[in-house]
Design an enzyme around this catalytic site. Structure first.
Site, PDB file in Angstrom:
ATOM      1  N   TYR A   5      -2.441  -0.861  10.397  1.00 49.95           N
ATOM      2  CA  TYR A   5      -2.695  -0.998   8.991  1.00 49.95           C
ATOM      3  C   TYR A   5      -1.209  -0.051   8.915  1.00 49.95           C
ATOM      4  CZ  TYR A   5      -3.853  -1.079   3.447  1.00 49.95           C
ATOM      5  OH  TYR A   5      -4.153  -0.951   2.799  1.00 49.95           O
TER       6      TYR A   5
ATOM      7  N   SER B  78       0.998  -1.323  -0.356  1.00 51.98           N
ATOM      8  CA  SER B  78       0.387  -0.101  -0.360  1.00 51.98           C
ATOM      9  C   SER B  78       0.999   0.675  -0.527  1.00 51.98           C
ATOM     10  CB  SER B  78      -0.822   0.279   0.938  1.00 51.98           C
ATOM     11  OG  SER B  78      -1.520   1.076   1.561  1.00 51.98           O
TER      12      SER B  78
HETATM   13  P1  NAD Z   1     -11.353  -6.299  -0.534  1.00 51.61           P
HETATM   14  O1  NAD Z   1     -11.862  -6.157   1.143  1.00 51.61           O
HETATM   15  O2  NAD Z   1     -12.000  -6.580  -1.825  1.00 51.61           O
HETATM   16  O3  NAD Z   1      -9.837  -7.449  -0.164  1.00 51.61           O
HETATM   17  C1  NAD Z   1      -9.925  -8.042   0.889  1.00 51.61           C
HETATM   18  C2  NAD Z   1      -9.799  -9.679  -0.037  1.00 51.61           C
HETATM   19  O4  NAD Z   1      -9.260 -10.484   1.590  1.00 51.61           O
HETATM   20  C3  NAD Z   1     -11.223  -9.534   0.326  1.00 51.61           C
HETATM   21  O5  NAD Z   1     -12.333 -10.663  -0.045  1.00 51.61           O
HETATM   22  C4  NAD Z   1     -11.444 -10.809   2.196  1.00 51.61           C
HETATM   23  O6  NAD Z   1     -12.514 -11.688   2.405  1.00 51.61           O
HETATM   24  C5  NAD Z   1      -9.706 -11.021   1.550  1.00 51.61           C
HETATM   25  N1  NAD Z   1      -9.270 -11.629   3.593  1.00 51.61           N
HETATM   26  C6  NAD Z   1      -9.607 -11.262   4.483  1.00 51.61           C
HETATM   27  N2  NAD Z   1      -8.947 -11.794   5.166  1.00 51.61           N
HETATM   28  C7  NAD Z   1      -8.712 -13.237   5.305  1.00 51.61           C
HETATM   29  C8  NAD Z   1      -8.216 -14.381   5.436  1.00 51.61           C
HETATM   30  N3  NAD Z   1      -7.531 -13.852   7.023  1.00 51.61           N
HETATM   31  N4  NAD Z   1      -7.401 -15.032   4.690  1.00 51.61           N
HETATM   32  C9  NAD Z   1      -8.377 -14.991   2.928  1.00 51.61           C
HETATM   33  N5  NAD Z   1      -8.454 -13.662   2.683  1.00 51.61           N
HETATM   34  C10 NAD Z   1      -8.409 -13.195   3.312  1.00 51.61           C
HETATM   35  O7  NAD Z   1     -10.333  -4.868  -0.675  1.00 51.61           O
HETATM   36  P2  NAD Z   1      -9.199  -5.139  -1.728  1.00 51.61           P
HETATM   37  O8  NAD Z   1      -8.795  -2.987  -2.052  1.00 51.61           O
HETATM   38  O9  NAD Z   1      -9.247  -5.545  -3.129  1.00 51.61           O
HETATM   39  O10 NAD Z   1      -7.784  -4.961  -1.111  1.00 51.61           O
HETATM   40  C11 NAD Z   1      -7.114  -6.132  -1.099  1.00 51.61           C
HETATM   41  C12 NAD Z   1      -6.139  -5.584  -1.220  1.00 51.61           C
HETATM   42  O11 NAD Z   1      -5.483  -4.716  -1.671  1.00 51.61           O
HETATM   43  C13 NAD Z   1      -4.917  -5.383   0.508  1.00 51.61           C
HETATM   44  O12 NAD Z   1      -4.095  -5.929   0.769  1.00 51.61           O
HETATM   45  C14 NAD Z   1      -5.054  -3.937   1.164  1.00 51.61           C
HETATM   46  O13 NAD Z   1      -4.392  -4.097   1.748  1.00 51.61           O
HETATM   47  C15 NAD Z   1      -4.926  -3.630  -0.455  1.00 51.61           C
HETATM   48  N6  NAD Z   1      -4.396  -2.369  -0.712  1.00 51.61           N
HETATM   49  C16 NAD Z   1      -5.990  -1.858  -1.007  1.00 51.61           C
HETATM   50  C17 NAD Z   1      -5.973  -0.159  -1.072  1.00 51.61           C
HETATM   51  C18 NAD Z   1      -7.145   0.535  -1.775  1.00 51.61           C
HETATM   52  O14 NAD Z   1      -7.314   1.389  -2.049  1.00 51.61           O
HETATM   53  N7  NAD Z   1      -8.586  -0.434  -1.925  1.00 51.61           N
HETATM   54  C19 NAD Z   1      -4.913   0.234  -1.345  1.00 51.61           C
HETATM   55  C20 NAD Z   1      -3.979   0.195  -0.917  1.00 51.61           C
HETATM   56  C21 NAD Z   1      -3.693  -1.671  -0.852  1.00 51.61           C
END
Ligand code: NAD
Length: 282
Positions: free
Chosen positions: A180, A167
């Site tokens: 986080y 991130s």
């Molecule tokens: P999201 O909530 O749609 O996806 C996260 C996924 O991880 C979900 O499908 C959830 O079910 C799964 N998950 C959570 N705990 C879990 C576990 N214990 N075992 C297996 N799966 C698990 O959100 P996203 O934005 O798609 O996030 C994906 C990644 O991207 C994350 O690591 C997040 O930190 C990172 N990220 C997202 C953003 C953003 O702006 N959306 C920015 C920076 C980083």
């Protein structure tokens, strides 16, 4: 995405180059958001994909159906990435069904937000367990499999390839989200240290650091016009990122086109880490 002529919509329509033909890939947290888009993107680039998920199976099954419709193989596996036994089981099932894996995306993550003095140990531990320990367990299992299998040069130059989902908060401090930001800072050093250790084996380990991407995890930051306008002040590019923006970066890092890239973090953030507040002063 309502405007079909927006830059993001136009990009989404572009085909993926077939850079992952013959690849077997695994994406954690692939039933929603960035993981879902990445699983689909890797399939569009030619890979068969294992879709890891936790909780209800419906989202993962939808992704699997879309991948099958693209003519690729899909396999859904429920597993909590924070649990060692579950990760080991997931890899055992994936290897039994797919034979091996060439590419692994350690994407699963979550937030448990709180002001610092109110933050509970449970909130801290939950975020560390999924975001950092989960990536350790997933990455370790992937490297073990690459070493066991040995080269498959007809499919890829590298012994194996890993992308860790980080991130912008691996470098931008984030009050109210100390757990986080600490987990993402940890991913940076973990990823680079693993990359250093396994580079002589020609295993490549890199990270993608998304900025603000339109997914469920940050729904409050883009769901209302007011929130969206406030968010845009942080993004020089002038739009929120879409999950497919991240998927394309991951596909490149997993392809042989990036064969000389390891230990790198690719920021995919519309310029968020350019500190836009300093554009006119400071
Ligand atoms: P999201 O909530 O749609 O996806 C996260 C996924 O991880 C979900 O499908 C959830 O079910 C799964 N998950 C959570 N705990 C879990 C576990 N214990 N075992 C297996 N799966 C698990 O959100 P996203 O934005 O798609 O996030 C994906 C990644 O991207 C994350 O690591 C997040 O930190 C990172 N990220 C997202 C953003 C953003 O702006 N959306 C920015 C920076 C980083």
């Amino acid at each position: 995405m309502t405007d079909t002529n927006s830059p993001a919509a136009r990009l989404a329509q572009r085909p993926y180059a077939q850079t992952l033909t013959g690849h077997k890939a695994l994406v954690t947290g692939a039933s929603s958001g960035i993981g879902r888009a990445t699983a689909l993107g890797l399939a569009r680039a030619g890979a068969d994909v294992v879709i890891n998920y936790i909780g209800p199976a419906a989202g993962a099954e939808e992704v699997a159906q879309e991948i099958t419709a693209l003519g690729r193989r899909a396999l859904t596996i429920a597993a909590d990435v924070a649990q060692e036994d579950a990760v080991e089981q997931m890899f055992a099932t994936a290897l039994r069904e797919f034979g091996t894996l060439h590419a692994v995306v350690s994407n699963a993550g979550l937030q448990r937000d709180s002001g610092f003095t109110e933050m509970t140990l449970e909130q801290w531990n939950t975020v560390m367990a999924v975001n950092l320990t989960g990536q350790f367990l997933t990455t370790r299992a992937a490297v073990r499999e690459f070493k066991r299998r040995g080269p498959q040069e007809d499919i890829t130059i590298a012994l194996g390839k890993i992308v860790c989902m980080s991130s912008v908060h691996q470098v931008i401090p984030w009050g109210g989200h100390v757990n986080y930001a600490a987990s993402k800072g940890g991913i940076n050093m973990m990823m680079r240290s693993i990359a250093q250790e396994v580079a002589p084996l020609h295993i490549r380990v890199n990270a993608v650091a998304p900025g603000a991407i339109r997914t469920p995890i940050n729904h409050d930051a883009w769901a209302t016009p007011e929130a969206y306008q406030a968010l845009l002040k942080l993004i020089p590019n002038g739009r929120i990122g879409e999950p497919d923006d991240i998927a394309r970066a991951v596909a490149w890092l997993l392809s042989d086109d990036s064969d000389y890239v390891t230990g790198a973090t690719l920021y995919v953030d519309g310029g968020m880490t350019l500190y836009p507040g300093f554009a006119t002063g400071g």
